[in-house]
Scaffold this motif. Sequence first.
Motif, PDB file in Angstrom:
ATOM      1  N   ASP A  11       8.683 -14.477   1.373  1.00 57.35           N
ATOM      2  CA  ASP A  11       7.801 -13.598   2.072  1.00 57.35           C
ATOM      3  C   ASP A  11       6.208 -14.257   1.723  1.00 57.35           C
ATOM      4  O   ASP A  11       6.359 -15.055   0.702  1.00 57.35           O
ATOM      5  CB  ASP A  11       7.857 -12.288   1.489  1.00 57.35           C
ATOM      6  CG  ASP A  11       6.402 -11.271   2.222  1.00 57.35           C
ATOM      7  OD1 ASP A  11       6.285 -11.532   3.472  1.00 57.35           O
ATOM      8  OD2 ASP A  11       5.915 -10.589   1.282  1.00 57.35           O
ATOM      9  N   ASP A  13       2.445 -12.532   2.900  1.00 56.95           N
ATOM     10  CA  ASP A  13       1.540 -11.548   2.485  1.00 56.95           C
ATOM     11  C   ASP A  13       1.865 -10.935   1.360  1.00 56.95           C
ATOM     12  O   ASP A  13       3.056 -10.278   1.352  1.00 56.95           O
ATOM     13  CB  ASP A  13       1.219 -10.749   3.621  1.00 56.95           C
ATOM     14  CG  ASP A  13       0.460 -11.457   4.801  1.00 56.95           C
ATOM     15  OD1 ASP A  13      -0.092 -12.542   4.712  1.00 56.95           O
ATOM     16  OD2 ASP A  13       0.608 -10.925   6.043  1.00 56.95           O
ATOM     17  N   ASP A  14       1.070 -10.671   0.308  1.00 59.15           N
ATOM     18  CA  ASP A  14       1.339  -9.669  -0.820  1.00 59.15           C
ATOM     19  C   ASP A  14       2.422 -10.420  -1.916  1.00 59.15           C
ATOM     20  O   ASP A  14       2.911  -9.749  -2.671  1.00 59.15           O
ATOM     21  CB  ASP A  14       1.631  -8.325  -0.693  1.00 59.15           C
ATOM     22  CG  ASP A  14       0.246  -8.109   0.021  1.00 59.15           C
ATOM     23  OD1 ASP A  14      -0.916  -8.174  -0.332  1.00 59.15           O
ATOM     24  OD2 ASP A  14       0.267  -7.352   1.236  1.00 59.15           O
ATOM     25  N   THR A  15       3.003 -11.615  -1.447  1.00 61.60           N
ATOM     26  CA  THR A  15       4.050 -12.199  -2.321  1.00 61.60           C
ATOM     27  C   THR A  15       3.412 -13.568  -2.792  1.00 61.60           C
ATOM     28  O   THR A  15       3.339 -13.851  -4.138  1.00 61.60           O
ATOM     29  CB  THR A  15       5.266 -12.322  -1.558  1.00 61.60           C
ATOM     30  OG1 THR A  15       5.870 -11.186  -1.116  1.00 61.60           O
ATOM     31  CG2 THR A  15       6.498 -13.196  -2.563  1.00 61.60           C
ATOM     32  N   ASN A 178       7.703  -8.588  -1.428  1.00 64.95           N
ATOM     33  CA  ASN A 178       7.009  -7.336  -2.218  1.00 64.95           C
ATOM     34  C   ASN A 178       7.460  -6.192  -1.527  1.00 64.95           C
ATOM     35  O   ASN A 178       7.290  -4.987  -1.614  1.00 64.95           O
ATOM     36  CB  ASN A 178       5.743  -7.438  -2.302  1.00 64.95           C
ATOM     37  CG  ASN A 178       4.898  -7.431  -0.753  1.00 64.95           C
ATOM     38  OD1 ASN A 178       5.290  -8.350  -0.053  1.00 64.95           O
ATOM     39  ND2 ASN A 178       4.200  -6.309  -0.451  1.00 64.95           N
ATOM     40  N   ASP A 183      11.545  -6.851   3.615  1.00 66.71           N
ATOM     41  CA  ASP A 183      12.117  -8.113   2.525  1.00 66.71           C
ATOM     42  C   ASP A 183      13.484  -7.676   2.217  1.00 66.71           C
ATOM     43  O   ASP A 183      14.332  -8.495   2.421  1.00 66.71           O
ATOM     44  CB  ASP A 183      11.112  -8.365   1.567  1.00 66.71           C
ATOM     45  CG  ASP A 183       9.850  -9.030   2.039  1.00 66.71           C
ATOM     46  OD1 ASP A 183       9.559  -9.630   3.076  1.00 66.71           O
ATOM     47  OD2 ASP A 183       8.638  -8.650   1.481  1.00 66.71           O
TER      48      ASP A 183
HETATM   49 MG   LIG Z   1       4.606  -9.005   1.960  1.00 69.83          MG
END
Ligand SMILES: [Mg+2]
Length: 230
Positions: A11, A13-15, A178, A183
């Motif tokens: 992933d 974004d935010d990972t 995340n 995911d």
């Molecule tokens: Mg993400």
Amino acid sequence: MRHSRQVLVFDADDTLWENNVLFERVIEDFLDWLAHPTLDRRELRAVLDDIERANTVAHGYGTQSLLRSLADCVTRLRSRPATAREHAEIKELAAALVDDQVELIPGVAETLTALGERHDLLLLTKGDPDEQQRKIEMSQLAHYFREIGIVPEKNDATYRGLIETHGLTPATSWMIGNSPKSDILPARQAGMNAVFIPNPHTWVLEHGELDHSDAQVLHLKSFHELTRHF
Ligand SMILES: [Mg+2]
């Protein structure tokens, strides 16, 4: 440590980089700007979450979708359409989302370098194609990945399509991210393994209930721990 070659699907974004924390800052500024006379922040946030839940289904994810939701929130709270001036002020509040550089999560580049020597790396991100592409370019991480996919939504069908398109063997393929909702859960539904790396700023719409007895989901605290397992 798994010695055989695995397929690791990441992933973004935010990972790999921070994303939702920037959206949260815009929303905090928006709530200040609203200065609602009776509803408190929690109540206002519930109204906005509701609007975002509907808008992401109809219009997808990303900055444009957030701007639409903020304007819809004004409309709902003030019982009239947002004015041109309000639209302009909302756009101004969200300006940082367009201009900002991406901030990589600590250890990402070194970890991808190490993992790339042993495994096959793919990237799968959802959202507005232009916006996601821009972040991928700013991150300077594209060269680590054999394939990069930008999709409107990440559900069971998305992962089945990924398996089919790339001829993946689910038992030796891992989705790393995340978001329980986008995911972990749909990848498991499609038969892949998963690695859950929580981000404290994960968007409430990405939350989901994980089954802690599921041995095919690895729970890690930080990105660089991946090299201990792969
Ligand atoms: Mg993400």
